[in-house]
Design a protein around this motif. Structure first.
Motif, PDB file in Angstrom:
ATOM      1  N   ASP A 147       4.195  -3.433  -7.546  1.00 34.75           N
ATOM      2  CA  ASP A 147       4.556  -3.057  -8.571  1.00 34.75           C
ATOM      3  C   ASP A 147       5.415  -4.344  -8.383  1.00 34.75           C
ATOM      4  O   ASP A 147       6.163  -4.059  -9.204  1.00 34.75           O
ATOM      5  CB  ASP A 147       5.079  -2.761  -9.944  1.00 34.75           C
ATOM      6  CG  ASP A 147       6.099  -1.147  -8.988  1.00 34.75           C
ATOM      7  OD1 ASP A 147       5.906  -1.538  -7.911  1.00 34.75           O
ATOM      8  OD2 ASP A 147       7.206  -0.342  -9.110  1.00 34.75           O
ATOM      9  N   THR A 148       5.691  -5.655  -8.058  1.00 36.37           N
ATOM     10  CA  THR A 148       6.709  -6.112  -7.549  1.00 36.37           C
ATOM     11  C   THR A 148       7.007  -7.330  -9.080  1.00 36.37           C
ATOM     12  O   THR A 148       7.919  -7.391  -9.302  1.00 36.37           O
ATOM     13  CB  THR A 148       5.937  -7.288  -7.070  1.00 36.37           C
ATOM     14  OG1 THR A 148       5.258  -7.252  -5.661  1.00 36.37           O
ATOM     15  CG2 THR A 148       7.051  -8.564  -6.439  1.00 36.37           C
ATOM     16  N   ALA A 149       5.786  -7.353  -9.622  1.00 35.51           N
ATOM     17  CA  ALA A 149       6.518  -7.703 -11.256  1.00 35.51           C
ATOM     18  C   ALA A 149       6.979  -7.163 -12.027  1.00 35.51           C
ATOM     19  O   ALA A 149       8.013  -7.719 -12.594  1.00 35.51           O
ATOM     20  CB  ALA A 149       5.098  -9.111 -11.527  1.00 35.51           C
ATOM     21  N   ALA A 150       6.569  -6.378 -12.198  1.00 33.75           N
ATOM     22  CA  ALA A 150       7.106  -5.307 -12.762  1.00 33.75           C
ATOM     23  C   ALA A 150       8.593  -4.750 -12.251  1.00 33.75           C
ATOM     24  O   ALA A 150       9.629  -4.338 -13.698  1.00 33.75           O
ATOM     25  CB  ALA A 150       6.368  -3.942 -12.830  1.00 33.75           C
ATOM     26  N   VAL A 151       8.989  -4.783 -10.954  1.00 32.74           N
ATOM     27  CA  VAL A 151      10.730  -4.570 -10.684  1.00 32.74           C
ATOM     28  C   VAL A 151      11.205  -5.899 -11.440  1.00 32.74           C
ATOM     29  O   VAL A 151      12.600  -5.424 -11.273  1.00 32.74           O
ATOM     30  CB  VAL A 151      10.261  -3.921  -9.197  1.00 32.74           C
ATOM     31  CG1 VAL A 151      11.892  -4.290  -8.433  1.00 32.74           C
ATOM     32  CG2 VAL A 151       9.767  -2.918  -9.232  1.00 32.74           C
ATOM     33  N   LEU A 152      10.708  -6.971 -10.643  1.00 28.30           N
ATOM     34  CA  LEU A 152      11.654  -8.012 -11.508  1.00 28.30           C
ATOM     35  C   LEU A 152      11.934  -8.457 -12.674  1.00 28.30           C
ATOM     36  O   LEU A 152      13.014  -7.708 -13.258  1.00 28.30           O
ATOM     37  CB  LEU A 152      10.651  -9.248 -11.143  1.00 28.30           C
ATOM     38  CG  LEU A 152      10.315  -9.701  -9.173  1.00 28.30           C
ATOM     39  CD1 LEU A 152       9.708 -10.651  -9.181  1.00 28.30           C
ATOM     40  CD2 LEU A 152      11.943 -10.139  -8.587  1.00 28.30           C
ATOM     41  N   GLU A 153      11.078  -7.350 -13.750  1.00 31.11           N
ATOM     42  CA  GLU A 153      11.509  -7.467 -14.822  1.00 31.11           C
ATOM     43  C   GLU A 153      12.307  -7.010 -15.561  1.00 31.11           C
ATOM     44  O   GLU A 153      12.848  -7.173 -16.239  1.00 31.11           O
ATOM     45  CB  GLU A 153       9.915  -7.551 -15.386  1.00 31.11           C
ATOM     46  CG  GLU A 153       9.015  -9.237 -16.289  1.00 31.11           C
ATOM     47  CD  GLU A 153       9.567 -10.131 -16.537  1.00 31.11           C
ATOM     48  OE1 GLU A 153      10.513 -10.189 -17.093  1.00 31.11           O
ATOM     49  OE2 GLU A 153       9.092 -11.268 -16.072  1.00 31.11           O
ATOM     50  N   ARG A 154      12.290  -5.538 -14.952  1.00 30.49           N
ATOM     51  CA  ARG A 154      12.749  -4.581 -15.340  1.00 30.49           C
ATOM     52  C   ARG A 154      14.277  -4.676 -14.273  1.00 30.49           C
ATOM     53  O   ARG A 154      15.627  -4.300 -15.155  1.00 30.49           O
ATOM     54  CB  ARG A 154      11.858  -3.136 -14.712  1.00 30.49           C
ATOM     55  CG  ARG A 154      12.840  -1.676 -14.754  1.00 30.49           C
ATOM     56  CD  ARG A 154      12.406  -0.840 -14.843  1.00 30.49           C
ATOM     57  NE  ARG A 154      12.060  -0.914 -12.959  1.00 30.49           N
ATOM     58  CZ  ARG A 154      11.265  -0.299 -12.468  1.00 30.49           C
ATOM     59  NH1 ARG A 154      10.244  -0.927 -12.873  1.00 30.49           N
ATOM     60  NH2 ARG A 154      11.536  -0.514 -11.480  1.00 30.49           N
TER      61      ARG A 154
ATOM     62  N   SER B  45       0.876  -1.743   0.438  1.00 28.12           N
ATOM     63  CA  SER B  45       0.072  -0.374   0.006  1.00 28.12           C
ATOM     64  C   SER B  45       0.712   1.135   0.088  1.00 28.12           C
ATOM     65  O   SER B  45       2.213   1.060   0.164  1.00 28.12           O
ATOM     66  CB  SER B  45      -0.879  -0.197   0.988  1.00 28.12           C
ATOM     67  OG  SER B  45       0.057   0.127   2.332  1.00 28.12           O
ATOM     68  N   SER B  46       0.205   2.504  -0.350  1.00 31.40           N
ATOM     69  CA  SER B  46       1.080   4.078  -0.283  1.00 31.40           C
ATOM     70  C   SER B  46       0.893   4.367   0.952  1.00 31.40           C
ATOM     71  O   SER B  46       1.667   5.210   0.959  1.00 31.40           O
ATOM     72  CB  SER B  46       1.086   5.174  -1.538  1.00 31.40           C
ATOM     73  OG  SER B  46      -1.240   4.862  -1.083  1.00 31.40           O
TER      74      SER B  46
ATOM     75  N   TYR C 132      16.604   3.350  -0.404  1.00 35.85           N
ATOM     76  CA  TYR C 132      16.034   2.355  -1.196  1.00 35.85           C
ATOM     77  C   TYR C 132      15.192   3.269  -2.226  1.00 35.85           C
ATOM     78  O   TYR C 132      15.227   3.975  -2.360  1.00 35.85           O
ATOM     79  CB  TYR C 132      15.424   1.391  -0.599  1.00 35.85           C
ATOM     80  CG  TYR C 132      16.545   1.386   0.438  1.00 35.85           C
ATOM     81  CD1 TYR C 132      17.508   0.736   0.805  1.00 35.85           C
ATOM     82  CD2 TYR C 132      15.551   0.569   1.494  1.00 35.85           C
ATOM     83  CE1 TYR C 132      18.484   0.996   1.589  1.00 35.85           C
ATOM     84  CE2 TYR C 132      16.365   0.172   3.001  1.00 35.85           C
ATOM     85  CZ  TYR C 132      18.062   0.163   2.850  1.00 35.85           C
ATOM     86  OH  TYR C 132      18.468  -0.155   3.934  1.00 35.85           O
ATOM     87  N   ALA C 133      15.798   2.381  -3.927  1.00 34.27           N
ATOM     88  CA  ALA C 133      14.231   2.425  -4.931  1.00 34.27           C
ATOM     89  C   ALA C 133      12.566   1.891  -4.063  1.00 34.27           C
ATOM     90  O   ALA C 133      12.210   0.798  -4.358  1.00 34.27           O
ATOM     91  CB  ALA C 133      14.195   2.388  -5.973  1.00 34.27           C
ATOM     92  N   ILE C 134      11.990   2.779  -3.966  1.00 35.40           N
ATOM     93  CA  ILE C 134      11.115   2.105  -3.135  1.00 35.40           C
ATOM     94  C   ILE C 134       9.742   2.439  -3.824  1.00 35.40           C
ATOM     95  O   ILE C 134       9.116   3.823  -3.961  1.00 35.40           O
ATOM     96  CB  ILE C 134      10.326   2.831  -1.544  1.00 35.40           C
ATOM     97  CG1 ILE C 134      12.111   3.065  -0.786  1.00 35.40           C
ATOM     98  CG2 ILE C 134       9.161   1.956  -0.621  1.00 35.40           C
ATOM     99  CD1 ILE C 134      11.479   3.779   0.899  1.00 35.40           C
TER     100      ILE C 134
ATOM    101  N   GLU D 144       2.413 -16.518  -8.093  1.00 30.59           N
ATOM    102  CA  GLU D 144       1.856 -16.017  -9.420  1.00 30.59           C
ATOM    103  C   GLU D 144       2.643 -14.766 -10.071  1.00 30.59           C
ATOM    104  O   GLU D 144       2.202 -14.480 -11.349  1.00 30.59           O
ATOM    105  CB  GLU D 144       0.495 -14.498  -8.547  1.00 30.59           C
ATOM    106  CG  GLU D 144      -0.965 -15.842  -8.153  1.00 30.59           C
ATOM    107  CD  GLU D 144      -1.725 -14.952  -7.121  1.00 30.59           C
ATOM    108  OE1 GLU D 144      -1.716 -13.857  -7.108  1.00 30.59           O
ATOM    109  OE2 GLU D 144      -2.950 -15.601  -6.868  1.00 30.59           O
ATOM    110  N   ILE D 145       4.064 -14.779  -9.234  1.00 35.93           N
ATOM    111  CA  ILE D 145       5.032 -13.934  -9.638  1.00 35.93           C
ATOM    112  C   ILE D 145       5.499 -14.116  -9.666  1.00 35.93           C
ATOM    113  O   ILE D 145       6.854 -14.200 -10.908  1.00 35.93           O
ATOM    114  CB  ILE D 145       4.891 -12.254  -8.537  1.00 35.93           C
ATOM    115  CG1 ILE D 145       2.695 -11.637  -8.339  1.00 35.93           C
ATOM    116  CG2 ILE D 145       5.937 -11.798  -9.296  1.00 35.93           C
ATOM    117  CD1 ILE D 145       3.251 -10.543  -7.401  1.00 35.93           C
TER     118      ILE D 145
END
Length: 270
Positions: free
Chosen positions: A113-120, A94-95, A107-109, A141-142
């Motif tokens: 967006d767990t999946a997006a961070v993994l892929e990037r 949550s925000s 850190y980059a918090i 799922e991720i």
């Protein structure tokens, strides 16, 4: 007993270069479990880990930046020195409070967006510390699709450090497939009492799946990561949960002893 037999069968899995000759743990733990003594390896101490830069290429992704994710900040520094947003990434569900955390931690918090961070970012270490009930969903799922893509593209799988009491380390290998390295860690959570550094007498309980092929370098990285919080005890999953129950019970009685002492003092009982 069966429990004694299983504990006696535990083998020392730490790299020989990090094992110590002595221990502040009870003698029975020394005899039955493998350990790495880490109080001399906390960054900033004269006899600490040499800063050779061999871990500076690690990229850590914290999935679940709650209490444990933040408590482990000294571990990120033990591995990386002064981490940058490129080296340590964290995701919250949550925000709430995210802007304050961005001000507090270098850190980059991000949020959700767990999946997006993994892929990037393609992290090398996943620090998994969401509520235990959320772990299966995140893994299936991720992480599972991401691990499959890594295999297809010939990329190294990230190593998982999970800080939930469940699931066990072997569950991750069953779910994520061959080549998965997962360490289930129950960390020492008393690093200081007032101004006193308690890490030298703390213990981290670590369970590995015996089927997983941990290299000496991967185990050394794990030991170094946990070095700010004391000794690392490698043991079976069942024994880790039993010892966790012992630690919790001992802590409760420790607190009770002060309450009893206060009552006795108030009633004039020596």
């Amino acid at each position: 007993s069966a429990a004694t037999g299983s504990m006696a069968a535990i083998r020392h899995q730490c790299p020989p270069s990090t094992a110590s000759k002595g221990s502040l743990l009870p003698f029975i733990l020394q005899k039955r479990m493998g350990y790495c003594k880490m109080e001399d390896r906390i960054p900033g101490r004269e006899s600490g880990w040499e800063q050779e830069g061999q871990h500076m290429n690690e990229k850590i992704f914290i999935i679940g930046f709650g209490f444990i994710g933040r408590y482990l900040a000294p571990c990120y520094e033990a591995l990386l020195g002064q981490p940058t947003p490129e080296q340590v990434l964290a995701v919250k569900a949550s925000s709430r409070g995210v802007e304050e955390l961005r001000q507090q931690y270098p850190y980059a918090i991000s949020v959700g967006d767990t999946a997006a961070v993994l892929e990037r970012e393609h992290p090398s270490i996943l620090v998994l510390c969401p509520p235990p009930t959320e772990v299966p969903g995140i893994v299936r799922e991720i992480l599972a699709p991401y691990f499959e893509r890594c295999r297809r593209e010939g990329r190294r799988l990230p190593v998982i450090y999970t800080f939930a009491p469940t699931p066990s380390a072997d569950w991750f290998l069953d779910e994520l497939g061959a080549g998965t390295l997962a360490a289930k860690i129950l960390p020492n959570v008393v690093d200081r009492i007032g101004s006193i550094d308690m890490a030298p007498i703390g213990t981290n309980f670590i369970s590995l799946d015996p089927r997983a092929q941990w290299s000496e370098a991967d185990r050394e990285t794990l030991c170094r990561f946990l070095s700010p919080f004391g000794e690392n005890i490698f043991l079976t999953d069942d024994d880790s949960l039993a010892l966790l129950a012992v630690k919790i019970t001992a802590h409760i009685f420790y607190e009770i002893s002060f309450s009893v002492a206060d009552v006795c003092e108030s009633r004039g009982i020596p």
